[in-house]
Write a protein that holds these residues in place. Structure first.
Motif, PDB file in Angstrom:
ATOM      1  N   LYS A 176      -8.887   2.775   0.278  1.00 37.89           N
ATOM      2  CA  LYS A 176      -9.952   3.504   0.979  1.00 37.89           C
ATOM      3  C   LYS A 176     -11.265   2.736   0.946  1.00 37.89           C
ATOM      4  O   LYS A 176     -11.959   2.609   1.964  1.00 37.89           O
ATOM      5  CB  LYS A 176     -10.123   4.878   0.333  1.00 37.89           C
ATOM      6  CG  LYS A 176     -11.133   5.780   1.019  1.00 37.89           C
ATOM      7  CD  LYS A 176     -11.146   7.156   0.362  1.00 37.89           C
ATOM      8  CE  LYS A 176     -12.125   8.089   1.077  1.00 37.89           C
ATOM      9  NZ  LYS A 176     -12.136   9.433   0.449  1.00 37.89           N
ATOM     10  N   GLU A 180     -11.585   1.557   4.606  1.00 40.67           N
ATOM     11  CA  GLU A 180     -12.040   2.751   5.337  1.00 40.67           C
ATOM     12  C   GLU A 180     -13.513   3.063   5.126  1.00 40.67           C
ATOM     13  O   GLU A 180     -14.112   3.771   5.932  1.00 40.67           O
ATOM     14  CB  GLU A 180     -11.186   3.961   4.924  1.00 40.67           C
ATOM     15  CG  GLU A 180      -9.719   3.816   5.307  1.00 40.67           C
ATOM     16  CD  GLU A 180      -8.860   4.983   4.825  1.00 40.67           C
ATOM     17  OE1 GLU A 180      -9.436   5.941   4.265  1.00 40.67           O
ATOM     18  OE2 GLU A 180      -7.631   4.927   5.004  1.00 40.67           O
ATOM     19  N   LEU A 181     -14.103   2.572   4.045  1.00 40.83           N
ATOM     20  CA  LEU A 181     -15.508   2.857   3.748  1.00 40.83           C
ATOM     21  C   LEU A 181     -16.299   1.554   3.821  1.00 40.83           C
ATOM     22  O   LEU A 181     -16.468   0.864   2.828  1.00 40.83           O
ATOM     23  CB  LEU A 181     -15.652   3.502   2.368  1.00 40.83           C
ATOM     24  CG  LEU A 181     -14.977   4.863   2.185  1.00 40.83           C
ATOM     25  CD1 LEU A 181     -15.048   5.305   0.733  1.00 40.83           C
ATOM     26  CD2 LEU A 181     -15.626   5.910   3.093  1.00 40.83           C
ATOM     27  N   ASP A 183     -19.006  -1.238   3.766  1.00 46.78           N
ATOM     28  CA  ASP A 183     -20.179  -1.409   2.904  1.00 46.78           C
ATOM     29  C   ASP A 183     -21.402  -1.690   3.772  1.00 46.78           C
ATOM     30  O   ASP A 183     -21.936  -2.796   3.808  1.00 46.78           O
ATOM     31  CB  ASP A 183     -19.921  -2.563   1.927  1.00 46.78           C
ATOM     32  CG  ASP A 183     -20.996  -2.649   0.851  1.00 46.78           C
ATOM     33  OD1 ASP A 183     -21.832  -1.739   0.777  1.00 46.78           O
ATOM     34  OD2 ASP A 183     -20.985  -3.637   0.097  1.00 46.78           O
ATOM     35  N   LYS A 186     -24.085   3.282   4.936  1.00 47.10           N
ATOM     36  CA  LYS A 186     -23.852   4.647   5.423  1.00 47.10           C
ATOM     37  C   LYS A 186     -22.851   5.406   4.539  1.00 47.10           C
ATOM     38  O   LYS A 186     -22.806   6.625   4.572  1.00 47.10           O
ATOM     39  CB  LYS A 186     -23.335   4.617   6.860  1.00 47.10           C
ATOM     40  CG  LYS A 186     -24.320   4.020   7.852  1.00 47.10           C
ATOM     41  CD  LYS A 186     -23.735   3.996   9.260  1.00 47.10           C
ATOM     42  CE  LYS A 186     -24.707   3.383  10.247  1.00 47.10           C
ATOM     43  NZ  LYS A 186     -24.133   3.318  11.624  1.00 47.10           N
ATOM     44  N   ASN A 187     -22.046   4.654   3.812  1.00 48.57           N
ATOM     45  CA  ASN A 187     -20.985   5.285   3.012  1.00 48.57           C
ATOM     46  C   ASN A 187     -21.226   5.150   1.513  1.00 48.57           C
ATOM     47  O   ASN A 187     -20.283   5.228   0.715  1.00 48.57           O
ATOM     48  CB  ASN A 187     -19.631   4.647   3.356  1.00 48.57           C
ATOM     49  CG  ASN A 187     -19.279   4.773   4.823  1.00 48.57           C
ATOM     50  OD1 ASN A 187     -19.308   5.852   5.394  1.00 48.57           O
ATOM     51  ND2 ASN A 187     -18.958   3.647   5.442  1.00 48.57           N
ATOM     52  N   ASP A 188     -22.480   4.928   1.118  1.00 49.59           N
ATOM     53  CA  ASP A 188     -22.768   4.615  -0.287  1.00 49.59           C
ATOM     54  C   ASP A 188     -22.238   5.673  -1.248  1.00 49.59           C
ATOM     55  O   ASP A 188     -21.618   5.346  -2.267  1.00 49.59           O
ATOM     56  CB  ASP A 188     -24.276   4.453  -0.498  1.00 49.59           C
ATOM     57  CG  ASP A 188     -24.767   3.087  -0.017  1.00 49.59           C
ATOM     58  OD1 ASP A 188     -23.906   2.266   0.366  1.00 49.59           O
ATOM     59  OD2 ASP A 188     -25.974   2.855  -0.017  1.00 49.59           O
ATOM     60  N   ALA A 190     -19.868   8.026  -0.896  1.00 48.77           N
ATOM     61  CA  ALA A 190     -18.405   8.085  -0.940  1.00 48.77           C
ATOM     62  C   ALA A 190     -17.831   6.849  -1.624  1.00 48.77           C
ATOM     63  O   ALA A 190     -16.886   6.943  -2.414  1.00 48.77           O
ATOM     64  CB  ALA A 190     -17.842   8.223   0.476  1.00 48.77           C
ATOM     65  N   ARG A 191     -18.403   5.667  -1.338  1.00 49.61           N
ATOM     66  CA  ARG A 191     -17.934   4.435  -1.974  1.00 49.61           C
ATOM     67  C   ARG A 191     -18.135   4.485  -3.486  1.00 49.61           C
ATOM     68  O   ARG A 191     -17.239   4.137  -4.261  1.00 49.61           O
ATOM     69  CB  ARG A 191     -18.682   3.221  -1.407  1.00 49.61           C
ATOM     70  CG  ARG A 191     -18.195   2.737  -0.058  1.00 49.61           C
ATOM     71  CD  ARG A 191     -19.010   1.530   0.400  1.00 49.61           C
ATOM     72  NE  ARG A 191     -18.834   0.397  -0.491  1.00 49.61           N
ATOM     73  CZ  ARG A 191     -17.870  -0.504  -0.379  1.00 49.61           C
ATOM     74  NH1 ARG A 191     -16.977  -0.397   0.587  1.00 49.61           N
ATOM     75  NH2 ARG A 191     -17.799  -1.512  -1.209  1.00 49.61           N
TER      76      ARG A 191
END
Length: 306
Positions: A176, A180-181, A183, A186-188, A190-191
């Motif tokens: 993932k 999918e995430l 870097d 925007k996905n900080d 969730a990452r």
């Protein structure tokens, strides 16, 4: 002036001044000063000061009476470390405002919060996780936290009780983060949550034994993907993969996936030939779900490698 060590947590606030907003440094907790002194020294100062009516010692109930609150040096230093970070937005609370549940203490291992000890909790009406540091009975300060590099301070990480399930979870989390995430800022959140779970799973699976070839292959692939996420050396896995591959069935999807990484990440020609040969045997008009998943992973890996 009197030789006491004192500390007042400060923070910048916007204040109106002649129809303009200006940034002003003010005490973060109104009317609160931490002082390093004996109880007698504090009482002597209070009674000799002309400000005596306005000086109050914060107390806590002890038996039938009240005693001034004493903060341990370790707790005070920890509190100062967090509240002195001027670049971090902090939220201050009175202890009764949060009613925090007892949480396991953690130590932050890296970043601006390095070596600060607190609890990681969700706060009322707040999104995300916060690092909470409390001076019991006095104040609570909370800073929004990216939960990387968190080490539990209490019991050590428990070993996995369901190795197969945790290996699959580690593989899914790493996949993932890798594919999918993106870097991209925007996905900080969730990452970071996924990375924290990867670190926890790696600790839980450390030293666990696998005996069947397929189980060894899954364990190795999951940890290889995790190493890519965590930026750790992946070289040792090349030799491990080459030992495992001959023991797996030629139609095994695990064998195909491992050969894919040997091919793309390590330039293994035999693995590359096996991948190309296997895909060439598939019916391109009706790929199975597992074949579609593999082709997606191959495309993403190759794009990542460019």
């Amino acid at each position: 002036m009197l030789g006491y060590d004192a500390y007042v947590p400060m923070q910048y606030v916007l204040s109106h001044h002649r129809e303009h907003k200006v940034r002003v440094l003010r005490p973060a907790i109104h009317g609160l000063v931490f002082v390093r002194a004996t109880q007698k020294e504090l009482f002597d100062y209070k009674h000799s000061s002309r400000n005596n009516p306005y000086i109050f010692l914060r107390t806590t109930r002890m038996g039938k009476g009240y005693q001034p609150i004493v903060v341990r040096d370790e707790d005070m230093n920890n509190f100062i470390r967090l509240t002195a970070l001027s670049e971090i937005k902090l939220n201050y609370y009175r202890p009764e405002e949060l009613r925090l549940m007892k949480g396991e203490k953690v130590r932050i291992l890296d970043g601006v919060f390095k070596n600060i000890v607190g609890t990681v909790q969700r706060l009322p009406n707040k999104c995300g996780n916060y690092l909470v540091v409390e001076i019991p009975g006095v104040s609570v300060v909370a800073a929004k936290l990216k939960p990387n590099y968190v080490q539990p301070m209490g019991k050590q990480q428990e070993k996995s009780v369901d190795i197969d399930k945790d290996v699959q979870k580690l593989m899914d989390c790493a996949y993932k983060v890798l594919y999918e995430l993106a870097d991209n800022g925007k996905n900080d959140l969730a990452r970071n949550i996924a990375i924290a779970e990867i670190q926890m799973l790696c600790r839980a699976l450390e030293g666990c034994k696998r005996f069947l070839p397929a189980d060894k292959a899954a364990y190795a692939l999951a940890h290889y993907l995790a190493s890519k996420v965590l930026g750790e050396s992946s070289e040792p896995f090349a030799g491990e993969f080459r030992k495992i591959v001959p023991k797996l069935r030629s139609v095994s999807m695990l064998r195909l996936r491992i050969c894919l990484y040997l091919s793309v990440d390590f330039g293994d020609e035999a693995a590359s030939h096996f991948v190309a040969e296997t895909i060439g045997k598939w019916d391109a008009t009706k790929y199975t779900d597992s074949q579609k998943s593999f082709l997606t992973e191959k495309r993403l890996l190759e794009r990542l490698g460019k």
